[in-house]
Design a protein around this motif. Structure first.
Motif, PDB file in Angstrom:
ATOM      1  N   LYS A 228       2.349-116.382  52.141  1.00 51.32           N
ATOM      2  CA  LYS A 228       1.510-117.722  52.698  1.00 51.32           C
ATOM      3  C   LYS A 228       2.540-118.469  53.577  1.00 51.32           C
ATOM      4  O   LYS A 228       2.329-119.179  54.285  1.00 51.32           O
ATOM      5  N   LEU A 229       3.986-118.390  52.825  1.00 48.85           N
ATOM      6  CA  LEU A 229       5.020-119.051  53.777  1.00 48.85           C
ATOM      7  C   LEU A 229       5.347-118.421  55.110  1.00 48.85           C
ATOM      8  O   LEU A 229       6.021-119.419  55.893  1.00 48.85           O
ATOM      9  N   PHE A 230       4.727-117.333  55.472  1.00 46.93           N
ATOM     10  CA  PHE A 230       5.257-116.955  56.646  1.00 46.93           C
ATOM     11  C   PHE A 230       4.026-116.907  57.844  1.00 46.93           C
ATOM     12  O   PHE A 230       3.954-116.170  58.551  1.00 46.93           O
ATOM     13  N   CYS A 231       2.915-117.818  57.513  1.00 44.37           N
ATOM     14  CA  CYS A 231       1.642-117.747  58.141  1.00 44.37           C
ATOM     15  C   CYS A 231       1.738-118.725  59.169  1.00 44.37           C
ATOM     16  O   CYS A 231       0.737-118.983  60.221  1.00 44.37           O
ATOM     17  N   GLN A 232       2.717-119.540  59.589  1.00 51.21           N
ATOM     18  CA  GLN A 232       2.943-120.386  60.818  1.00 51.21           C
ATOM     19  C   GLN A 232       3.250-119.580  61.970  1.00 51.21           C
ATOM     20  O   GLN A 232       4.446-118.584  61.787  1.00 51.21           O
ATOM     21  N   PRO A 233       2.680-119.899  63.282  1.00 57.71           N
ATOM     22  CA  PRO A 233       3.118-119.266  64.427  1.00 57.71           C
ATOM     23  C   PRO A 233       4.554-119.823  65.022  1.00 57.71           C
ATOM     24  O   PRO A 233       5.043-120.719  64.615  1.00 57.71           O
ATOM     25  N   LEU A 234       5.027-118.889  65.675  1.00 55.18           N
ATOM     26  CA  LEU A 234       6.356-119.148  66.275  1.00 55.18           C
ATOM     27  C   LEU A 234       6.323-120.489  67.270  1.00 55.18           C
ATOM     28  O   LEU A 234       7.257-121.392  67.087  1.00 55.18           O
ATOM     29  N   ALA A 235       5.164-121.068  67.803  1.00 58.33           N
ATOM     30  CA  ALA A 235       5.356-122.260  68.538  1.00 58.33           C
ATOM     31  C   ALA A 235       5.452-123.240  67.521  1.00 58.33           C
ATOM     32  O   ALA A 235       6.008-124.438  68.044  1.00 58.33           O
ATOM     33  N   GLU A 236       4.969-123.226  66.442  1.00 57.23           N
ATOM     34  CA  GLU A 236       5.431-124.325  65.295  1.00 57.23           C
ATOM     35  C   GLU A 236       6.622-124.204  64.808  1.00 57.23           C
ATOM     36  O   GLU A 236       7.131-125.275  64.597  1.00 57.23           O
TER      37      GLU A 236
END
Length: 367
Positions: A228-236
């Motif tokens: 779940k720690l890896f679910c942010q997109p590159l844009a964020e």
């Protein structure tokens, strides 16, 4: 998913056909890939807890992952079976380069037999210095004669004549934490770090292996369970470089790209067309091929011609989109041999570059 056939890795010799299409899924509002065709991500998603929608502080993820790196040893990253390529400092540079290319590696530790100690790394930067030196100081005939006799330990003299800094001799112990090794690599801008132990009886150095950024990231991608720690997109996440990007065209002379490597301290230059659409990437590793062929006076050749010299098994140029998550990025790193991701939009226009150094730096928070 990008379905353009023109961007696949195609057979033939067209140097513009080396991009791998983005294979990551579009995201739903919670940042989770939802494309049912993207089977490779399904196993990862099974590990995500039900609270994946919870927002995380921008520093919370690096703090957690830095703590994880502190708990892992460099030794843990090494595969069960591996080969260590070590080059004697008295070896001819020509033979050393052939050994690197034959074994598919871009660098190797140097061994000083006289002092029985680790003497640094032979890297692509050494071959770039070599090419620049011969291009500036020697005729083609003189260059061919000198390269036949040049030994690894003599490369430091070439650096002095070029006025470039001598690489620091740095290493880590196999029982050091991944956090400690990552700090060394980030601080010294290294992609590879030698793991060196001591002989308990003689006190001499013992070269164990080479730790790479890729190995560290593969280890995290494969072993860290809190996906779940890896679910942010590159844009964020704001990982990567998106401004003042160095680019070249298919007609740009190779020597200009090599000079760009040195002047901007980068390892890749995207090749774009007049509309900023990415066609290919000229990389550090491409320089090794030129050095091996002795192409010291063919450096005015266009990038398009130089790219045709790549081996047939070249793995392609990995691309991604700003809405791709770190989870998807890690999934690709885990399964493929990746040096960097070229960030493109839906029309394959260049937006930025995400290197392995960028990702490792994101995971790391200095004490």
């Amino acid at each position: 998913m990008n379905s353009k056939k023109s961007l696949g890795i195609l057979e033939g010799t067209d140097s513009s056909h080396y991009l791998t299409p983005p294979t990551f899924s579009p995201l739903n509002p919670s940042g989770i890939p939802t494309d049912p065709q993207n089977i490779s991500n399904k196993s990862n998603l099974e590990n995500i807890s039900k609270d994946e929608g919870e927002s995380l502080d921008s520093l919370q993820v690096p703090k957690i992952l830095s703590q994880y790196l502190k708990q892992q040893l460099c030794y843990d990253v090494l595969p069960i079976s591996f080969r260590a390529i070590v080059l004697d400092s008295g070896l001819l540079v020509k033979k050393a380069l052939a050994a690197l290319l034959q074994n598919g590696v871009a660098s190797a530790p140097i061994w000083d037999a006289a002092q029985q100690k680790f003497a640094g790394m032979l890297t692509v930067a050494d071959f770039i210095n070599l090419i620049q030196y011969f291009y500036q100081h020697s005729s083609y005939t003189e260059a061919l004669e000198e390269i036949e006799q040049l030994k690894i330990h003599a490369l430091r003299g070439i650096e002095e004549q070029l006025g470039v800094p001598t690489p620091a001799i740095v290493s880590a112990h196999p029982l050091d934490s991944l956090y400690h090794a990552s700090k060394i690599m980030i601080d010294a801008n290294l992609q590879r770090l030698a793991l060196v132990d001591k002989d308990s009886q003689t006190g001499d150095d013992v070269i164990i292996s080479v730790l790479t950024q890729s190995r560290i990231l593969k280890f995290v991608a494969s072993n860290y369970k809190e996906k779940k720690l890896f679910c942010q997109p590159l844009a964020e996440l704001k990982i990567g470089t998106y401004k003042n990007l160095a680019t070249a065209s298919m007609s740009t002379p190779v020597i200009e790209i090599i000079n760009t490597f040195v002047q901007r301290d980068i390892s890749a230059v995207p090749i774009v067309d007049e509309n900023n659409i990415v066609l290919n990437v000229y990389e550090h590793s491409d320089v090794m091929i030129l050095a091996h062929e002795g192409a010291f006076y063919d450096l005015d050749m266009p990038a398009e011609e130089a790219l045709l010299r790549r081996p047939e098994d070249f793995e392609g140029v990995h691309t991604c989109r700003l809405n791709d998550t770190l989870l998807s990025i890690f999934d690709t790193i885990r399964q493929s041999r990746v040096r960097r991701f070229i960030v493109v939009d839906s029309d394959d226009k260049l937006l930025g570059i995400v290197s392995l150094s960028d990702i490792l730096s994101y995971l790391f928070i200095s004490d």
